[in-house]
Motif scaffolding. Structure first.
Motif, mmCIF file in Angstrom:
data_model
loop_
_atom_site.group_PDB
_atom_site.id
_atom_site.type_symbol
_atom_site.label_atom_id
_atom_site.label_comp_id
_atom_site.label_asym_id
_atom_site.label_seq_id
_atom_site.Cartn_x
_atom_site.Cartn_y
_atom_site.Cartn_z
ATOM 1 N N GLY A 98 39.785 23.723 36.633
ATOM 2 C CA GLY A 98 40.771 23.200 35.701
ATOM 3 C C GLY A 98 41.836 24.214 35.333
ATOM 4 N N TRP A 99 41.690 25.451 35.794
ATOM 5 C CA TRP A 99 42.721 26.450 35.530
ATOM 6 C C TRP A 99 43.935 26.171 36.412
ATOM 7 N N HIS A 100 45.074 26.538 35.884
ATOM 8 C CA HIS A 100 46.294 26.470 36.682
ATOM 9 C C HIS A 100 47.093 27.740 36.452
ATOM 10 N N CYS A 101 47.861 28.101 37.458
ATOM 11 C CA CYS A 101 48.721 29.273 37.329
ATOM 12 C C CYS A 101 49.712 29.044 36.199
ATOM 13 N N ALA A 102 49.848 30.029 35.320
ATOM 14 C CA ALA A 102 50.751 29.890 34.176
ATOM 15 C C ALA A 102 52.206 29.864 34.624
ATOM 16 N N LYS A 103 52.469 30.442 35.781
ATOM 17 C CA LYS A 103 53.846 30.581 36.243
ATOM 18 C C LYS A 103 54.309 29.326 36.998
ATOM 19 N N ASP A 139 47.252 25.067 41.654
ATOM 20 C CA ASP A 139 45.802 25.250 41.633
ATOM 21 C C ASP A 139 45.444 26.675 42.038
ATOM 22 N N LEU A 140 44.236 27.075 41.641
ATOM 23 C CA LEU A 140 43.732 28.386 42.035
ATOM 24 C C LEU A 140 42.655 28.218 43.084
ATOM 25 N N GLU A 141 42.501 29.228 43.921
ATOM 26 C CA GLU A 141 41.418 29.215 44.902
ATOM 27 C C GLU A 141 40.745 30.577 44.904
ATOM 28 N N LEU A 142 39.470 30.598 45.298
ATOM 29 C CA LEU A 142 38.755 31.863 45.375
ATOM 30 C C LEU A 142 39.222 32.635 46.596
ATOM 31 N N LYS A 143 39.586 33.870 46.371
ATOM 32 C CA LYS A 143 40.029 34.722 47.465
ATOM 33 C C LYS A 143 39.418 36.098 47.307
ATOM 34 N N GLU A 144 39.251 36.773 48.441
ATOM 35 C CA GLU A 144 38.730 38.133 48.368
ATOM 36 C C GLU A 144 39.840 39.077 47.916
ATOM 37 N N VAL A 145 39.551 39.784 46.838
ATOM 38 C CA VAL A 145 40.514 40.728 46.278
ATOM 39 C C VAL A 145 39.804 42.057 46.118
ATOM 40 N N VAL A 146 40.492 43.136 46.437
ATOM 41 C CA VAL A 146 39.879 44.455 46.257
ATOM 42 C C VAL A 146 40.251 44.987 44.884
ATOM 43 N N PHE A 179 36.203 47.703 45.121
ATOM 44 C CA PHE A 179 35.178 46.739 45.454
ATOM 45 C C PHE A 179 35.827 45.433 45.882
ATOM 46 N N PRO A 180 35.403 44.874 47.007
ATOM 47 C CA PRO A 180 35.884 43.538 47.352
ATOM 48 C C PRO A 180 35.130 42.500 46.543
ATOM 49 N N VAL A 181 35.868 41.722 45.778
ATOM 50 C CA VAL A 181 35.260 40.655 44.988
ATOM 51 C C VAL A 181 36.061 39.376 45.186
ATOM 52 N N GLU A 182 35.415 38.254 44.957
ATOM 53 C CA GLU A 182 36.122 36.983 45.021
ATOM 54 C C GLU A 182 36.638 36.626 43.641
ATOM 55 N N LEU A 183 37.934 36.395 43.554
ATOM 56 C CA LEU A 183 38.545 36.056 42.275
ATOM 57 C C LEU A 183 39.470 34.863 42.471
ATOM 58 N N PRO A 184 39.694 34.104 41.382
ATOM 59 C CA PRO A 184 40.644 32.996 41.476
ATOM 60 C C PRO A 184 42.064 33.507 41.633
ATOM 61 N N GLN A 204 49.099 35.188 42.261
ATOM 62 C CA GLN A 204 48.658 35.815 41.010
ATOM 63 C C GLN A 204 47.131 35.769 40.904
ATOM 64 N N VAL A 205 46.527 36.887 40.584
ATOM 65 C CA VAL A 205 45.075 36.957 40.450
ATOM 66 C C VAL A 205 44.694 36.758 38.993
ATOM 67 N N PHE A 206 43.695 35.928 38.762
ATOM 68 C CA PHE A 206 43.255 35.644 37.399
ATOM 69 C C PHE A 206 41.865 36.219 37.178
ATOM 70 N N ILE A 207 41.739 37.051 36.155
ATOM 71 C CA ILE A 207 40.443 37.603 35.778
ATOM 72 C C ILE A 207 40.227 37.320 34.302
ATOM 73 N N PRO A 208 39.293 36.408 33.992
ATOM 74 C CA PRO A 208 38.972 36.186 32.574
ATOM 75 C C PRO A 208 38.488 37.498 31.966
#
Ligand SMILES: [Zn+2]
Length: 71
Positions: A13-18, A22-29, A37-42, A49-53
Motif C-alpha cells: 500500500g506504500w507509494h512513492c511520495a514523489k 508502486d514500490l517493488e523489492l529490489k536488492e540494494v547495498v 550489505f546487500p539487502v532487499e528494500l522497497p 527512490q529507496v524506502f526504509i521505514p
C-alpha cells in the motif's frame, strides 16, 4: 550472501511520495559501519527512490550489528 530484511507486507500500500508509483523489492547495498550489505528494500519502480521505514531500519541494523559481533 543475500539477506531479506523486508517483508513485502511491510510496505504493502506504500507509494512513492514523489511520483505516486508502486514500490517493488529490489536488492540494494546498504553501507553500515565498516561494511556494506546487500539487502532487499522497497524501491520506487519509476524513480528508484529507496524506502526504509525508520523503525525497521533501526531494528535491522541492530540485527546486522549482532551478526557482525557473533563472528
Ligand atoms: Zn518515485
Amino acid at each position: 550472501m543475500m539477506a531479506q530484511y523486508v517483508d513485502e507486507n511491510d510496505f504493502q500500500g506504500w507509494h512513492c511520495a514523489k511520483c505516486d508509483s508502486d514500490l517493488e523489492l529490489k536488492e540494494v547495498v546498504v553501507s553500515y559501519m565498516e561494511g556494506s550489505f546487500p539487502v532487499e528494500l522497497p524501491v520506487c519502480k519509476v524513480c528508484g527512490q529507496v524506502f526504509i521505514p525508520e523503525s525497521l531500519a533501526i531494528r535491522k541494523m541492530n540485527e546486522i550489528e549482532r551478526e557482525m559481533e557473533d563472528k
